[in-house]
Motif scaffolding. Sequence first.
Motif, PDB file in Angstrom:
ATOM      1  N   PRO A  73      52.736  15.375  61.054  1.00  0.00           N
ATOM      2  CA  PRO A  73      52.320  14.093  61.627  1.00  0.00           C
ATOM      3  C   PRO A  73      51.754  14.263  63.033  1.00  0.00           C
ATOM      4  N   GLY A  74      50.581  13.702  63.241  1.00  0.00           N
ATOM      5  CA  GLY A  74      49.962  13.756  64.554  1.00  0.00           C
ATOM      6  C   GLY A  74      49.337  15.082  64.922  1.00  0.00           C
ATOM      7  N   LYS A  75      49.305  16.013  63.983  1.00  0.00           N
ATOM      8  CA  LYS A  75      48.739  17.333  64.268  1.00  0.00           C
ATOM      9  C   LYS A  75      47.609  17.653  63.305  1.00  0.00           C
ATOM     10  N   GLU A  76      46.800  18.643  63.676  1.00  0.00           N
ATOM     11  CA  GLU A  76      45.741  19.085  62.802  1.00  0.00           C
ATOM     12  C   GLU A  76      46.303  19.949  61.673  1.00  0.00           C
ATOM     13  N   ARG A  77      45.548  19.995  60.594  1.00  0.00           N
ATOM     14  CA  ARG A  77      45.951  20.840  59.475  1.00  0.00           C
ATOM     15  C   ARG A  77      45.860  22.310  59.909  1.00  0.00           C
ATOM     16  N   GLU A  78      46.845  23.097  59.489  1.00  0.00           N
ATOM     17  CA  GLU A  78      46.890  24.495  59.894  1.00  0.00           C
ATOM     18  C   GLU A  78      47.126  25.408  58.709  1.00  0.00           C
ATOM     19  N   PHE A  79      46.634  26.630  58.841  1.00  0.00           N
ATOM     20  CA  PHE A  79      46.773  27.656  57.819  1.00  0.00           C
ATOM     21  C   PHE A  79      48.222  28.109  57.718  1.00  0.00           C
ATOM     22  N   VAL A  80      48.672  28.362  56.479  1.00  0.00           N
ATOM     23  CA  VAL A  80      50.006  28.885  56.248  1.00  0.00           C
ATOM     24  C   VAL A  80      49.932  30.268  55.605  1.00  0.00           C
ATOM     25  N   SER A 120      40.688  33.124  53.779  1.00  0.00           N
ATOM     26  CA  SER A 120      40.443  32.868  55.188  1.00  0.00           C
ATOM     27  C   SER A 120      41.538  31.989  55.747  1.00  0.00           C
ATOM     28  N   PHE A 121      41.657  31.979  57.061  1.00  0.00           N
ATOM     29  CA  PHE A 121      42.558  31.030  57.717  1.00  0.00           C
ATOM     30  C   PHE A 121      41.821  29.752  58.113  1.00  0.00           C
ATOM     31  N   ARG A 122      40.524  29.701  57.832  1.00  0.00           N
ATOM     32  CA  ARG A 122      39.725  28.535  58.221  1.00  0.00           C
ATOM     33  C   ARG A 122      39.609  27.549  57.067  1.00  0.00           C
ATOM     34  N   GLU A 123      39.866  26.273  57.360  1.00  0.00           N
ATOM     35  CA  GLU A 123      39.732  25.228  56.349  1.00  0.00           C
ATOM     36  C   GLU A 123      38.350  25.202  55.727  1.00  0.00           C
ATOM     37  N   THR A 124      37.339  25.448  56.543  1.00  0.00           N
ATOM     38  CA  THR A 124      35.959  25.312  56.083  1.00  0.00           C
ATOM     39  C   THR A 124      35.566  26.376  55.056  1.00  0.00           C
ATOM     40  N   ASN A 155      61.677  29.932  52.634  1.00  0.00           N
ATOM     41  CA  ASN A 155      63.087  30.125  52.946  1.00  0.00           C
ATOM     42  C   ASN A 155      63.334  29.869  54.428  1.00  0.00           C
ATOM     43  N   SER A 156      64.602  29.718  54.768  1.00  0.00           N
ATOM     44  CA  SER A 156      64.997  29.513  56.173  1.00  0.00           C
ATOM     45  C   SER A 156      64.156  28.418  56.816  1.00  0.00           C
ATOM     46  N   LEU A 157      64.043  27.306  56.130  1.00  0.00           N
ATOM     47  CA  LEU A 157      63.181  26.227  56.605  1.00  0.00           C
ATOM     48  C   LEU A 157      63.711  25.627  57.900  1.00  0.00           C
ATOM     49  N   LYS A 158      62.768  25.206  58.739  1.00  0.00           N
ATOM     50  CA  LYS A 158      63.067  24.632  60.039  1.00  0.00           C
ATOM     51  C   LYS A 158      62.486  23.229  60.108  1.00  0.00           C
ATOM     52  N   PRO A 159      62.999  22.380  60.982  1.00  0.00           N
ATOM     53  CA  PRO A 159      62.423  21.035  61.120  1.00  0.00           C
ATOM     54  C   PRO A 159      60.926  21.065  61.416  1.00  0.00           C
ATOM     55  N   GLU A 160      60.469  22.071  62.130  1.00  0.00           N
ATOM     56  CA  GLU A 160      59.036  22.155  62.452  1.00  0.00           C
ATOM     57  C   GLU A 160      58.182  22.544  61.243  1.00  0.00           C
ATOM     58  N   ASP A 161      58.802  22.855  60.107  1.00  0.00           N
ATOM     59  CA  ASP A 161      58.047  23.079  58.880  1.00  0.00           C
ATOM     60  C   ASP A 161      57.724  21.776  58.167  1.00  0.00           C
ATOM     61  N   THR A 162      58.254  20.669  58.660  1.00  0.00           N
ATOM     62  CA  THR A 162      57.977  19.365  58.060  1.00  0.00           C
ATOM     63  C   THR A 162      56.491  19.061  58.141  1.00  0.00           C
ATOM     64  N   ALA A 163      55.895  18.787  56.979  1.00  0.00           N
ATOM     65  CA  ALA A 163      54.446  18.557  56.903  1.00  0.00           C
ATOM     66  C   ALA A 163      54.076  18.224  55.470  1.00  0.00           C
ATOM     67  N   VAL A 164      52.852  17.790  55.293  1.00  0.00           N
ATOM     68  CA  VAL A 164      52.253  17.738  53.963  1.00  0.00           C
ATOM     69  C   VAL A 164      51.596  19.092  53.721  1.00  0.00           C
ATOM     70  N   TYR A 165      51.928  19.701  52.606  1.00  0.00           N
ATOM     71  CA  TYR A 165      51.409  21.020  52.270  1.00  0.00           C
ATOM     72  C   TYR A 165      50.322  20.882  51.214  1.00  0.00           C
ATOM     73  N   TYR A 166      49.207  21.557  51.473  1.00  0.00           N
ATOM     74  CA  TYR A 166      48.053  21.514  50.591  1.00  0.00           C
ATOM     75  C   TYR A 166      47.723  22.910  50.090  1.00  0.00           C
ATOM     76  N   CYS A 167      47.294  23.007  48.830  1.00  0.00           N
ATOM     77  CA  CYS A 167      46.687  24.254  48.380  1.00  0.00           C
ATOM     78  C   CYS A 167      45.188  24.016  48.222  1.00  0.00           C
ATOM     79  N   ALA A 168      44.448  25.102  48.366  1.00  0.00           N
ATOM     80  CA  ALA A 168      43.000  25.007  48.344  1.00  0.00           C
ATOM     81  C   ALA A 168      42.403  26.278  47.749  1.00  0.00           C
ATOM     82  N   ALA A 169      41.249  26.143  47.102  1.00  0.00           N
ATOM     83  CA  ALA A 169      40.551  27.275  46.489  1.00  0.00           C
ATOM     84  C   ALA A 169      39.284  27.572  47.261  1.00  0.00           C
ATOM     85  N   GLY A 170      39.068  28.855  47.516  1.00  0.00           N
ATOM     86  CA  GLY A 170      37.864  29.220  48.254  1.00  0.00           C
ATOM     87  C   GLY A 170      37.849  30.687  48.588  1.00  0.00           C
TER      88      GLY A 170
END
Length: 120
Positions: free
Chosen positions: A41-48, A101-105, A83-98
Motif C-alpha cells: 500500500p502506498g508504494k510502487e510495485r517491486e521485483f521479487v 528481468s527485474f524491470r516491470e516493462t 518462509n519467515s514472512l515479515k510484516p513488510e512482506d505484506t503486499a499484493v503479489y503479481y506474476c508476470a510473463a516476459g
Amino acid sequence: QPQLVESGGGAVQPGGSLRLSCAVSGVTLDYWAIGWFRQAPGKEREFVSVINIFGGSTYAESAQGRFTISRDDAKNAVYLQMNSLKPEDTAVYYCAAGNPSFRETDYSYWGQGTQVTVSS
C-alpha cells in the motif's frame, strides 16, 4: 495470448509461510520467463523473483534466503514459496510473463494479483 492466475495468498503471522501459485495458460514455460512482483500500500510495485526458461532463478535482496521460486512444467505453473514472512512482506503479489528481468516493462502479461498479509 497468455493468461496468468495467481492463488495462495492469505493472512499469516510473522514467521509463517505461504506458497503462491501462478497458473499459466496460452503459452508454455519454455517460452517465457515468469516473474513475481509485489506492491505494498502506498508504494510502487517491486521485483521479487524470476525464473527463466532454463529454470535459473534470481531474487531481490529482500527475498534472498527466505523465498524460493520453482516451476512445474507438467502443470504449466510457477510457485513462490515464502518462509519467515515479515510484516513488510505484506503486499499484493503479481506474476508476470516476459523476458527475465527485474524491470516491470520487460513483462508483457500480468495476472490480477493475490493479497498477502503478514500481521500478528
